[in-house]
Design a protein around this motif. Structure first.
Motif, short mmCIF file in Angstrom:
data_model
loop_
_atom_site.label_atom_id
_atom_site.label_comp_id
_atom_site.label_asym_id
_atom_site.label_seq_id
_atom_site.Cartn_x
_atom_site.Cartn_y
_atom_site.Cartn_z
N SER A 71 0.84 -1.19 0.00
CA SER A 71 0.00 0.00 0.00
C SER A 71 0.88 1.25 0.00
O SER A 71 0.54 2.25 -0.60
CB SER A 71 -0.96 -0.01 1.19
N GLY A 75 1.23 4.08 -3.37
CA GLY A 75 0.94 5.50 -3.27
C GLY A 75 1.58 6.27 -4.40
O GLY A 75 1.01 7.19 -4.93
N THR A 134 -4.03 -2.44 -4.18
CA THR A 134 -4.62 -1.27 -3.53
C THR A 134 -5.98 -1.55 -2.89
O THR A 134 -6.18 -1.33 -1.73
CB THR A 134 -4.77 -0.13 -4.54
N TYR A 135 -6.93 -2.04 -3.67
CA TYR A 135 -8.26 -2.17 -3.10
C TYR A 135 -8.86 -3.56 -3.32
O TYR A 135 -10.05 -3.77 -3.25
CB TYR A 135 -9.21 -1.11 -3.67
N TYR A 273 -12.35 2.62 0.30
CA TYR A 273 -11.72 3.35 -0.80
C TYR A 273 -12.67 4.36 -1.42
O TYR A 273 -13.88 4.20 -1.37
CB TYR A 273 -11.25 2.37 -1.89
N ASN A 300 -2.03 7.08 1.35
CA ASN A 300 -1.84 6.85 -0.08
C ASN A 300 -0.47 7.30 -0.58
O ASN A 300 -0.20 7.21 -1.78
CB ASN A 300 -2.95 7.55 -0.87
N LEU A 314 -8.48 5.89 -3.86
CA LEU A 314 -7.73 6.42 -2.72
C LEU A 314 -8.18 5.68 -1.46
O LEU A 314 -9.37 5.55 -1.19
CB LEU A 314 -8.01 7.92 -2.55
N ARG A 315 -7.20 5.21 -0.74
CA ARG A 315 -7.51 4.50 0.50
C ARG A 315 -7.98 5.51 1.53
O ARG A 315 -7.36 6.55 1.74
CB ARG A 315 -6.26 3.78 0.97
#
Ligand SMILES: [Zn+2]
Length: 317
Positions: A71, A75, A134-135, A273, A300, A314-315
């Motif tokens: 993660s 970014g 990421t997600y 997210y 991020n 975007l987290r």
């Protein structure tokens, strides 16, 4: 005059925070047949060492560490990220998750016979590992290949799917296996599929050519190993860098494997997210998700001034 300067400064600032659209198109490279390299090569020499299994804590710690590192790395928009597929691939077989694994049907320890395996590609560079992306969970491993590179069956089996999926795996081949412990392998983003559904293949048989089809932003092979539907990290069994298997006979605790995957799913579902939309800025996103701009930046790996690409995830937790 001063007010005018201030005004144009504010406009500049606002526009830098606003999202810029950047649609990524898959790079299409000239087609290169590579069938000259058809003759299967010698399989690596087996070492008959059998190792003990990892402990649960170790595995989960490792996984958490990996997902944290990832993660952080994700970014920054690096070249490495750009050449890998960046959207969900698990459109096929979505129903085939951990829930399809009934551990009572499997022995507690499965012995994966890697002496019957063959490296699916002779390329060595892993561009995206298995695990948290990421997600979502990346259910396979990505290996850099050129369009036209030879892709081979990793184990003997029967070809169950030769399909095309525009928003996912592109041209892919799925093979069902019976006697090696791994029940299924998937080969995605191929430029050509050279087998048909129902074909019987031996380990090392050519099944397709490497490519960049589907949701992919650079030619690579997406390779999956599954056991009764549960995705397993192919790097557990295959050492791509050294073009060999990790252990001749890999003892796999199914309970452990299931616990590992459940832990991974937990990490994935705990993350919230936000997909960047036109007109979004960090302030709006922060407010909508009830967190600070600073925290979004930290989670991020971005700065307040980073331009937010539309569609970027975007987290937010
Ligand atoms: Zn992949």
């Amino acid at each position: 005059m001063r007010i005018q300067y201030l005004f144009s400064f504010l406009i500049l600032l606002a526009s830098s925070l606003y999202a810029q659209e950047a649609i990524e198109y898959g790079e299409v490279l000239p087609f290169k047949e590579n069938l000259a390299m058809n003759s299967p090569k010698e399989s690596p020499q087996p070492d008959m060492e059998v190792v003990g299994r990892r402990t649960a804590t170790n595995a989960i710690q490792q996984m958490e560490q990996t997902s944290e590192n990832k993660s952080d790395a994700e970014g920054d928009i690096s070249d490495e990220n750009e050449i890998t597929d960046s959207e969900p691939e698990e459109i096929i077989e979505d129903q085939e998750t951990i829930t399809t694994v009934d551990s009572t049907q499997l022995p507690d320890t499965l012995f994966i016979d890697m002496t019957k395996s063959y490296m699916p590609t002779e390329n060595r560079r892993v561009t995206s590992p298995f695990g948290m992306r990421t997600y979502r969970i990346h259910k396979g491993i990505d290996i850099k290949v050129q369009v036209g590179d030879t892709i081979r069956a990793a184990f003997a089996g029967v070809v169950s799917k030769v399909r095309y999926e525009r928003r996912g795996y592109g041209n892919y081949v799925m093979i069902e296996h019976v006697d090696c412990g791994i029940t299924k392998t998937v080969y995605g983003h191929l430029s050509r599929q050279l087998v048909s559904e129902g074909d019987t293949v031996q380990a090392g048989d050519i099944i397709g050519l490497g490519g960049n089809t589907g949701r992919s932003t650079g030619s690579h092979l997406h390779f999956e190993t599954r056991i009764n539907g549960m995705p397993m990290d192919p790097a557990t069994f295959f050492n791509f860098e050294n073009q060999t298997f990790t252990k001749a006979i890999y003892p796999l605790s199914m309970q452990q494997a299931k616990a590992d995957y459940t832990a991974l799913e937990k990490v994935a579902s705990a993350r919230r997210y936000h997909r960047v939309r036109p007109g979004d800025n960090l302030g709006k996103i922060a407010q909508r998700n009830g967190i600070s701009i600073e925290k979004i930046c930290r989670l991020n790996g971005i700065k307040r001034t980073t331009v937010l690409r539309i569609g970027r995830m975007l987290r937010c937790s």
